[in-house]
Write a protein that holds these residues in place. Structure first.
Motif, PDB file in Angstrom:
ATOM      1  N   ALA A  62       0.833  -1.207   0.000  1.00  0.00           N
ATOM      2  CA  ALA A  62       0.000   0.000   0.000  1.00  0.00           C
ATOM      3  C   ALA A  62       0.864   1.252   0.000  1.00  0.00           C
ATOM      4  O   ALA A  62       0.572   2.225  -0.722  1.00  0.00           O
ATOM      5  CB  ALA A  62      -0.932  -0.006   1.206  1.00  0.00           C
ATOM      6  N   ALA A  63       1.929   1.250   0.777  1.00  0.00           N
ATOM      7  CA  ALA A  63       2.834   2.405   0.820  1.00  0.00           C
ATOM      8  C   ALA A  63       3.545   2.585  -0.515  1.00  0.00           C
ATOM      9  O   ALA A  63       3.705   3.704  -1.008  1.00  0.00           O
ATOM     10  CB  ALA A  63       3.842   2.240   1.948  1.00  0.00           C
ATOM     11  N   LEU A  64       3.980   1.481  -1.120  1.00  0.00           N
ATOM     12  CA  LEU A  64       4.658   1.533  -2.420  1.00  0.00           C
ATOM     13  C   LEU A  64       3.740   2.120  -3.487  1.00  0.00           C
ATOM     14  O   LEU A  64       4.132   3.034  -4.222  1.00  0.00           O
ATOM     15  CB  LEU A  64       5.108   0.127  -2.830  1.00  0.00           C
ATOM     16  CG  LEU A  64       5.639  -0.028  -4.239  1.00  0.00           C
ATOM     17  CD1 LEU A  64       7.108   0.340  -4.281  1.00  0.00           C
ATOM     18  CD2 LEU A  64       5.433  -1.426  -4.744  1.00  0.00           C
ATOM     19  N   LEU A  65       2.520   1.626  -3.573  1.00  0.00           N
ATOM     20  CA  LEU A  65       1.581   2.105  -4.592  1.00  0.00           C
ATOM     21  C   LEU A  65       1.170   3.554  -4.339  1.00  0.00           C
ATOM     22  O   LEU A  65       1.002   4.332  -5.283  1.00  0.00           O
ATOM     23  CB  LEU A  65       0.365   1.190  -4.667  1.00  0.00           C
ATOM     24  CG  LEU A  65       0.641  -0.209  -5.216  1.00  0.00           C
ATOM     25  CD1 LEU A  65      -0.589  -1.089  -5.081  1.00  0.00           C
ATOM     26  CD2 LEU A  65       1.094  -0.136  -6.651  1.00  0.00           C
ATOM     27  N   SER A 111       1.519   9.058  -6.249  1.00  0.00           N
ATOM     28  CA  SER A 111       1.746  10.489  -6.067  1.00  0.00           C
ATOM     29  C   SER A 111       2.892  10.968  -6.943  1.00  0.00           C
ATOM     30  O   SER A 111       2.850  12.080  -7.480  1.00  0.00           O
ATOM     31  CB  SER A 111       2.004  10.825  -4.595  1.00  0.00           C
ATOM     32  OG  SER A 111       3.130  10.134  -4.122  1.00  0.00           O
ATOM     33  N   SER A 112       3.921  10.138  -7.160  1.00  0.00           N
ATOM     34  CA  SER A 112       5.011  10.510  -8.064  1.00  0.00           C
ATOM     35  C   SER A 112       4.509  10.615  -9.500  1.00  0.00           C
ATOM     36  O   SER A 112       4.902  11.521 -10.236  1.00  0.00           O
ATOM     37  CB  SER A 112       6.141   9.488  -7.994  1.00  0.00           C
ATOM     38  OG  SER A 112       6.747   9.509  -6.737  1.00  0.00           O
ATOM     39  N   LEU A 113       3.657   9.691  -9.900  1.00  0.00           N
ATOM     40  CA  LEU A 113       3.097   9.728 -11.250  1.00  0.00           C
ATOM     41  C   LEU A 113       2.244  10.976 -11.447  1.00  0.00           C
ATOM     42  O   LEU A 113       2.315  11.628 -12.489  1.00  0.00           O
ATOM     43  CB  LEU A 113       2.264   8.472 -11.513  1.00  0.00           C
ATOM     44  CG  LEU A 113       1.567   8.378 -12.864  1.00  0.00           C
ATOM     45  CD1 LEU A 113       2.599   8.279 -13.978  1.00  0.00           C
ATOM     46  CD2 LEU A 113       0.640   7.191 -12.910  1.00  0.00           C
ATOM     47  N   ILE A 114       1.479  11.338 -10.456  1.00  0.00           N
ATOM     48  CA  ILE A 114       0.615  12.511 -10.565  1.00  0.00           C
ATOM     49  C   ILE A 114       1.445  13.790 -10.624  1.00  0.00           C
ATOM     50  O   ILE A 114       1.166  14.694 -11.411  1.00  0.00           O
ATOM     51  CB  ILE A 114      -0.393  12.534  -9.402  1.00  0.00           C
ATOM     52  CG1 ILE A 114      -1.421  11.424  -9.609  1.00  0.00           C
ATOM     53  CG2 ILE A 114      -1.069  13.883  -9.273  1.00  0.00           C
ATOM     54  CD1 ILE A 114      -2.275  11.131  -8.407  1.00  0.00           C
ATOM     55  N   ARG A 143     -11.338  13.791   0.098  1.00  0.00           N
ATOM     56  CA  ARG A 143     -10.927  13.036   1.301  1.00  0.00           C
ATOM     57  C   ARG A 143     -10.601  11.590   0.963  1.00  0.00           C
ATOM     58  O   ARG A 143      -9.655  11.022   1.493  1.00  0.00           O
ATOM     59  CB  ARG A 143     -12.035  13.106   2.350  1.00  0.00           C
ATOM     60  CG  ARG A 143     -12.122  14.438   3.019  1.00  0.00           C
ATOM     61  CD  ARG A 143     -13.252  14.479   4.018  1.00  0.00           C
ATOM     62  NE  ARG A 143     -13.284  15.785   4.680  1.00  0.00           N
ATOM     63  CZ  ARG A 143     -14.278  16.209   5.425  1.00  0.00           C
ATOM     64  NH1 ARG A 143     -15.359  15.443   5.590  1.00  0.00           N
ATOM     65  NH2 ARG A 143     -14.231  17.391   6.001  1.00  0.00           N
ATOM     66  N   VAL A 144     -11.392  11.006   0.086  1.00  0.00           N
ATOM     67  CA  VAL A 144     -11.138   9.617  -0.306  1.00  0.00           C
ATOM     68  C   VAL A 144      -9.797   9.504  -1.032  1.00  0.00           C
ATOM     69  O   VAL A 144      -8.980   8.623  -0.747  1.00  0.00           O
ATOM     70  CB  VAL A 144     -12.286   9.076  -1.187  1.00  0.00           C
ATOM     71  CG1 VAL A 144     -11.931   7.760  -1.825  1.00  0.00           C
ATOM     72  CG2 VAL A 144     -13.551   8.933  -0.368  1.00  0.00           C
ATOM     73  N   VAL A 145      -9.532  10.418  -1.963  1.00  0.00           N
ATOM     74  CA  VAL A 145      -8.270  10.384  -2.709  1.00  0.00           C
ATOM     75  C   VAL A 145      -7.102  10.668  -1.786  1.00  0.00           C
ATOM     76  O   VAL A 145      -6.044  10.039  -1.893  1.00  0.00           O
ATOM     77  CB  VAL A 145      -8.326  11.392  -3.885  1.00  0.00           C
ATOM     78  CG1 VAL A 145      -6.975  11.567  -4.517  1.00  0.00           C
ATOM     79  CG2 VAL A 145      -9.333  10.911  -4.911  1.00  0.00           C
ATOM     80  N   PHE A 146      -7.267  11.588  -0.827  1.00  0.00           N
ATOM     81  CA  PHE A 146      -6.183  11.877   0.113  1.00  0.00           C
ATOM     82  C   PHE A 146      -5.884  10.680   0.999  1.00  0.00           C
ATOM     83  O   PHE A 146      -4.728  10.443   1.369  1.00  0.00           O
ATOM     84  CB  PHE A 146      -6.526  13.091   0.973  1.00  0.00           C
ATOM     85  CG  PHE A 146      -5.441  13.438   1.948  1.00  0.00           C
ATOM     86  CD1 PHE A 146      -4.275  14.061   1.513  1.00  0.00           C
ATOM     87  CD2 PHE A 146      -5.562  13.132   3.291  1.00  0.00           C
ATOM     88  CE1 PHE A 146      -3.265  14.372   2.396  1.00  0.00           C
ATOM     89  CE2 PHE A 146      -4.557  13.437   4.182  1.00  0.00           C
ATOM     90  CZ  PHE A 146      -3.397  14.060   3.737  1.00  0.00           C
ATOM     91  N   SER A 147      -6.914   9.880   1.325  1.00  0.00           N
ATOM     92  CA  SER A 147      -6.666   8.692   2.148  1.00  0.00           C
ATOM     93  C   SER A 147      -5.801   7.676   1.399  1.00  0.00           C
ATOM     94  O   SER A 147      -5.073   6.905   2.025  1.00  0.00           O
ATOM     95  CB  SER A 147      -7.982   8.055   2.580  1.00  0.00           C
ATOM     96  OG  SER A 147      -8.621   7.439   1.484  1.00  0.00           O
ATOM     97  N   LEU A 187      -3.541   8.677  -1.248  1.00  0.00           N
ATOM     98  CA  LEU A 187      -2.266   9.268  -1.659  1.00  0.00           C
ATOM     99  C   LEU A 187      -1.439   9.807  -0.503  1.00  0.00           C
ATOM    100  O   LEU A 187      -0.204   9.789  -0.581  1.00  0.00           O
ATOM    101  CB  LEU A 187      -2.519  10.407  -2.662  1.00  0.00           C
ATOM    102  CG  LEU A 187      -3.114  10.012  -3.994  1.00  0.00           C
ATOM    103  CD1 LEU A 187      -3.321  11.234  -4.857  1.00  0.00           C
ATOM    104  CD2 LEU A 187      -2.234   9.002  -4.698  1.00  0.00           C
ATOM    105  N   GLN A 188      -2.061  10.322   0.550  1.00  0.00           N
ATOM    106  CA  GLN A 188      -1.373  10.898   1.698  1.00  0.00           C
ATOM    107  C   GLN A 188      -0.418  12.022   1.303  1.00  0.00           C
ATOM    108  O   GLN A 188       0.670  12.159   1.857  1.00  0.00           O
ATOM    109  CB  GLN A 188      -0.602   9.812   2.465  1.00  0.00           C
ATOM    110  CG  GLN A 188      -1.455   8.724   3.055  1.00  0.00           C
ATOM    111  CD  GLN A 188      -2.370   9.245   4.151  1.00  0.00           C
ATOM    112  OE1 GLN A 188      -1.956  10.051   4.962  1.00  0.00           O
ATOM    113  NE2 GLN A 188      -3.617   8.803   4.148  1.00  0.00           N
ATOM    114  N   SER A 189      -0.795  12.802   0.298  1.00  0.00           N
ATOM    115  CA  SER A 189       0.042  13.906  -0.154  1.00  0.00           C
ATOM    116  C   SER A 189      -0.849  15.050  -0.612  1.00  0.00           C
ATOM    117  O   SER A 189      -1.604  14.903  -1.582  1.00  0.00           O
ATOM    118  CB  SER A 189       0.953  13.451  -1.294  1.00  0.00           C
ATOM    119  OG  SER A 189       1.603  14.535  -1.877  1.00  0.00           O
ATOM    120  N   LYS A 190      -0.727  16.199   0.080  1.00  0.00           N
ATOM    121  CA  LYS A 190      -1.570  17.349  -0.283  1.00  0.00           C
ATOM    122  C   LYS A 190      -1.227  17.886  -1.661  1.00  0.00           C
ATOM    123  O   LYS A 190      -2.105  18.280  -2.419  1.00  0.00           O
ATOM    124  CB  LYS A 190      -1.392  18.471   0.745  1.00  0.00           C
ATOM    125  CG  LYS A 190      -2.054  18.207   2.066  1.00  0.00           C
ATOM    126  CD  LYS A 190      -1.883  19.401   2.979  1.00  0.00           C
ATOM    127  CE  LYS A 190      -2.515  19.146   4.321  1.00  0.00           C
ATOM    128  NZ  LYS A 190      -2.325  20.297   5.227  1.00  0.00           N
TER     129      LYS A 190
END
Length: 172
Positions: A18-21, A26-29, A64-68, A70-73
């Motif tokens: 989960a952390a890897l993905l 977030s890097s891809l975005i 909120r769902v996407v932030f849960s 990605l964990q990156s503002k």
């Protein structure tokens, strides 16, 4: 036996995967393209495409769902800003995987995963192809008179006289 195991675990525990993905998404975005292995790219595609679809509706719950995930503002801001504008009309298939070959160290299959609407070279090629006009023979067959006028308007190129060359041969 692997009955019912539908996705690649990538040799990691659930929390590590989960952390890897999340980090790869977030890097891809943020960077619009990343280089990784083919197995990780295929799993990343399954992970990030639903998030991009979710970003099409810009409301508090979807953020909120996407932030849960990605964990990156910064990634959420980029996703709901520029990316959601570009993919608004696309019904799916937001990513492209381009295989690059094998890595030198361990011979792993390497690929480039990118967001489809952010590849400037391919977008420029598509617009260049669209500007070219198609010429067919059919249009000249329908109108014979304008074709004759075009031929009459073009000046005839005068060729150099070949008589002196013939005179030189006769003297020899």
């Amino acid at each position: 036996m692997r009955h019912g195991k539908k996705f690649n675990h990538l040799g990691r525990t659930a929390s590590h995967r989960a952390a890897l993905l999340s980090n790869m998404a977030s890097s891809l975005i943020l960077h619009k393209r990343i280089q990784t292995t083919v197995a990780k790219a295929k799993e990343l595609r399954k992970y990030v495409e639903p998030l991009i679809t979710k970003s099409k509706t810009d409301d508090t719950n979807s953020r909120r769902v996407v932030f849960s995930y990605l964990q990156s503002k910064e990634a959420v801001k980029e996703l709901f800003g520029t990316i959601s504008e570009k993919v608004a009309s696309r019904p799916g298939g937001y990513t492209r995987i381009i295989k690059l070959g094998n890595r030198l160290g361990d011979n792993a299959d390497i690929c480039l995963i990118e967001l489809v609407d952010f590849n400037e070279t391919l977008l420029a090629a598509v617009t260049e192809k669209a500007t070219k006009t198609r010429r067919s023979r059919r249009s000249t067959k329908k109108t014979d008179a304008p074709a004759a006028e075009v031929v009459a308007e073009t000046p005839a190129v005068e060729e150099a006289p070949e008589a002196p060359a013939a005179e030189e041969k006769s003297e020899e």
